[in-house]
Write a protein that holds these residues in place. Structure first.
Motif, PDB file in Angstrom:
ATOM      1  N   ALA A   7      34.700  47.478  52.757  1.00  0.00           N
ATOM      2  CA  ALA A   7      34.883  46.169  52.126  1.00  0.00           C
ATOM      3  C   ALA A   7      35.958  46.250  51.053  1.00  0.00           C
ATOM      4  CB  ALA A   7      33.567  45.703  51.515  1.00  0.00           C
ATOM      5  N   PRO A   8      36.586  45.113  50.721  1.00  0.00           N
ATOM      6  CA  PRO A   8      37.573  45.101  49.643  1.00  0.00           C
ATOM      7  C   PRO A   8      36.960  45.566  48.329  1.00  0.00           C
ATOM      8  CG  PRO A   8      37.673  43.064  50.921  1.00  0.00           C
ATOM      9  CD  PRO A   8      36.450  43.801  51.374  1.00  0.00           C
ATOM     10  N   GLY A   9      37.804  46.102  47.464  1.00  0.00           N
ATOM     11  CA  GLY A   9      37.338  46.584  46.164  1.00  0.00           C
ATOM     12  C   GLY A   9      38.308  46.236  45.059  1.00  0.00           C
ATOM     13  N   LEU A  10      37.782  46.148  43.832  1.00  0.00           N
ATOM     14  CA  LEU A  10      38.588  45.824  42.666  1.00  0.00           C
ATOM     15  C   LEU A  10      38.898  47.085  41.876  1.00  0.00           C
ATOM     16  CD1 LEU A  10      36.739  42.620  41.410  1.00  0.00           C
ATOM     17  CD2 LEU A  10      39.092  42.695  42.261  1.00  0.00           C
ATOM     18  N   VAL A  11      40.125  47.190  41.391  1.00  0.00           N
ATOM     19  CA  VAL A  11      40.492  48.261  40.467  1.00  0.00           C
ATOM     20  C   VAL A  11      41.229  47.629  39.296  1.00  0.00           C
ATOM     21  CG1 VAL A  11      40.598  50.097  42.190  1.00  0.00           C
ATOM     22  CG2 VAL A  11      42.638  48.737  41.727  1.00  0.00           C
ATOM     23  N   ARG A  12      41.042  48.199  38.131  1.00  0.00           N
ATOM     24  CA  ARG A  12      41.659  47.645  36.916  1.00  0.00           C
ATOM     25  C   ARG A  12      42.458  48.735  36.220  1.00  0.00           C
ATOM     26  NH1 ARG A  12      38.067  44.226  32.689  1.00  0.00           N
ATOM     27  NH2 ARG A  12      37.841  43.005  34.597  1.00  0.00           N
ATOM     28  N   TYR A  13      43.618  48.353  35.712  1.00  0.00           N
ATOM     29  CA  TYR A  13      44.503  49.270  35.001  1.00  0.00           C
ATOM     30  C   TYR A  13      44.833  48.710  33.616  1.00  0.00           C
ATOM     31  CZ  TYR A  13      45.416  51.784  39.369  1.00  0.00           C
ATOM     32  OH  TYR A  13      45.291  52.524  40.520  1.00  0.00           O
ATOM     33  N   GLY A  14      44.877  49.624  32.638  1.00  0.00           N
ATOM     34  CA  GLY A  14      45.316  49.227  31.303  1.00  0.00           C
ATOM     35  C   GLY A  14      44.206  48.764  30.397  1.00  0.00           C
TER      36      GLY A  14
ATOM     37  N   ALA B 275      44.343  51.616  25.410  1.00  0.00           N
ATOM     38  CA  ALA B 275      45.729  51.838  25.009  1.00  0.00           C
ATOM     39  C   ALA B 275      46.294  53.079  25.690  1.00  0.00           C
ATOM     40  CB  ALA B 275      45.818  51.969  23.494  1.00  0.00           C
ATOM     41  N   ASP B 276      45.451  54.116  25.806  1.00  0.00           N
ATOM     42  CA  ASP B 276      45.918  55.349  26.439  1.00  0.00           C
ATOM     43  C   ASP B 276      46.252  55.118  27.912  1.00  0.00           C
ATOM     44  OD1 ASP B 276      45.672  56.757  24.118  1.00  0.00           O
ATOM     45  OD2 ASP B 276      43.704  57.633  24.600  1.00  0.00           O
ATOM     46  N   GLU B 277      45.392  54.352  28.588  1.00  0.00           N
ATOM     47  CA  GLU B 277      45.641  54.093  29.999  1.00  0.00           C
ATOM     48  C   GLU B 277      46.866  53.205  30.185  1.00  0.00           C
ATOM     49  OE1 GLU B 277      42.832  51.753  32.434  1.00  0.00           O
ATOM     50  OE2 GLU B 277      42.724  53.521  33.719  1.00  0.00           O
ATOM     51  N   ALA B 278      47.028  52.189  29.314  1.00  0.00           N
ATOM     52  CA  ALA B 278      48.213  51.334  29.389  1.00  0.00           C
ATOM     53  C   ALA B 278      49.476  52.168  29.232  1.00  0.00           C
ATOM     54  CB  ALA B 278      48.142  50.250  28.322  1.00  0.00           C
ATOM     55  N   HIS B 279      49.442  53.116  28.289  1.00  0.00           N
ATOM     56  CA  HIS B 279      50.610  53.978  28.078  1.00  0.00           C
ATOM     57  C   HIS B 279      50.844  54.866  29.297  1.00  0.00           C
ATOM     58  CE1 HIS B 279      53.548  56.452  26.010  1.00  0.00           C
ATOM     59  NE2 HIS B 279      52.873  57.528  26.398  1.00  0.00           N
ATOM     60  N   ARG B 280      49.766  55.394  29.851  1.00  0.00           N
ATOM     61  CA  ARG B 280      49.873  56.285  31.009  1.00  0.00           C
ATOM     62  C   ARG B 280      50.521  55.595  32.193  1.00  0.00           C
ATOM     63  NH1 ARG B 280      44.713  57.920  34.680  1.00  0.00           N
ATOM     64  NH2 ARG B 280      45.833  59.071  36.329  1.00  0.00           N
ATOM     65  N   PHE B 281      50.172  54.328  32.417  1.00  0.00           N
ATOM     66  CA  PHE B 281      50.690  53.619  33.567  1.00  0.00           C
ATOM     67  C   PHE B 281      51.916  52.762  33.242  1.00  0.00           C
ATOM     68  CE2 PHE B 281      46.208  54.336  34.840  1.00  0.00           C
ATOM     69  CZ  PHE B 281      46.477  55.124  35.941  1.00  0.00           C
ATOM     70  N   GLY B 282      52.458  52.915  32.057  1.00  0.00           N
ATOM     71  CA  GLY B 282      53.678  52.217  31.722  1.00  0.00           C
ATOM     72  C   GLY B 282      53.526  50.728  31.558  1.00  0.00           C
TER      73      GLY B 282
END
Length: 337
Positions: free
Chosen positions: A80-87, A90-97
């Motif tokens: 089934a479809p799934g949701l993923v969240r980024y950012g 602050a550390d994750e936002a920096h990691r993913f630009g």
């Protein structure tokens, strides 16, 4: 050149038709600053090949590491479809630009049905505006023709995206400015048609990928059948040609109508269309002229940049009025008055 998201779906269709595992990622929600708006799409093939974009590259790399078979990754097992969240942090936002404070949420569809993707592309290639609805619980997809463009809708249970044929541009006049503007429109995803009944001008046209017609401008506008994904720009400096196009265009659903000319000539044009052709204040309010936003442009390529910027602002629902650019334009026009 078609839109990025249609190109993504076309690539995904080809992968799935060839029996390759792939996923479709769609941006469904954003908070703060984000690199791509809701509705943006990317496709990821099992071997790590990517089409489209949902960020500046880091998120795409992370999705490939999670779901492809490169570098010993797990691959795709459907489901089934799934949701993923980024950012989120602050550390994750920096990691993913991601921009400071930016967060985006993606809905992932695993191995979309090849036959349904083929049906979707057939509808789009036929010029239809298509509403694609996805049920998150089971991945069921429904396709239906839509009457008008609509914003992406996601309520946690269902994602609805309206997809359509390319935005279209009709240019009146085959001069140098038109060649630069057509080039910019093509790489912005517009389908471009050029009208010029003057054969000597049309024979000098040098931009591939543009349809052309020698019909009179009013007939060309009628044949173009403008809709809410269309714009019409008159660039001949000849009232006998530009006015013909505008008289038809002003009563169409086109989202943008513009005409080249100085502030004085634009005012004369409005007076002329009202006095001799009965155009109302309401219809003339739709006419952009002088065409383009003020950037101090003098040369044809710079003027084309200003015109394309104004067209994209109108397409994206950005009001120029009250902006610093509009204020600069008003100051320039006041000095020229």
């Amino acid at each position: 050149m078609e839109s990025i998201d249609i190109s993504v779906l076309r690539e995904l269709r080809d992968w799935r038709a060839a029996g390759r595992h792939a996923l479709l990622a769609t941006v469904v929600r954003t908070w703060g600053s984000s690199p791509r708006p809701p509705g943006s799409m990317m496709a990821l093939r099992e071997d790590g090949r990517i089409a489209g974009s949902v960020s500046g590259g880091c998120i795409e790399d992370d999705l490939a590491a999670r779901y492809s078979r490169i570098d010993g990754g797990p691959g795709m097992n459907g489901g089934a479809p799934g949701l993923v969240r980024y950012g989120v942090s602050a550390d994750e936002a920096h990691r993913f630009g991601l921009p400071c404070g930016g967060t985006l949420e993606l809905l992932l569809e695993f191995d979309p049905d090849a036959a349904q993707l083929e049906q979707l592309m057939h509808m789009l290639d036929g010029g239809a505006l298509v509403r694609r609805s996805l049920c998150v619980a089971d991945g069921a997809v429904a396709l239906e023709k839509a009457e008008a463009p609509a914003e992406v809708a996601f309520d946690g249970a269902r994602l609805t995206v309206t997809l359509g044929p390319a935005y279209r541009m009709l240019l009146i006049g085959a001069g140098a400015l038109s060649q630069y503007l057509a080039t910019m429109a093509l790489f912005s995803g517009f389908d471009v048609t050029l009208c010029d009944p003057r054969r000597e001008y049309l024979d000098a046209w040098a931009v591939p990928g543009v349809k052309s017609t020698t019909e009179m401008p009013d007939d060309a506008v009628v044949a173009f059948r403008p809709d809410r994904r269309s714009c019409i720009v008159a660039l001949t400096h000849d009232p006998k040609l530009d006015d013909l196009a505008l008289l038809e265009a002003l009563h169409s659903p086109a989202f943008y109508i513009g005409a080249i000319g100085s502030r004085r000539n634009s005012a004369s044009r409005r007076d002329r269309l009202a006095a001799h052709f009965g155009e109302s204040r309401e219809s003339l309010a739709r006419l952009h002229g002088p065409v383009g936003i003020y950037i101090g442009s003098k040369t044809p390529p710079e003027i084309a940049v200003s015109v394309m910027a104004e067209i994209l602002a109108a397409k994206n629902g950005v009001a120029e009025c009250g902006s610093p650019v509009a204020a600069a334009k008003d100051r320039r026009e006041s000095l020229a008055a």
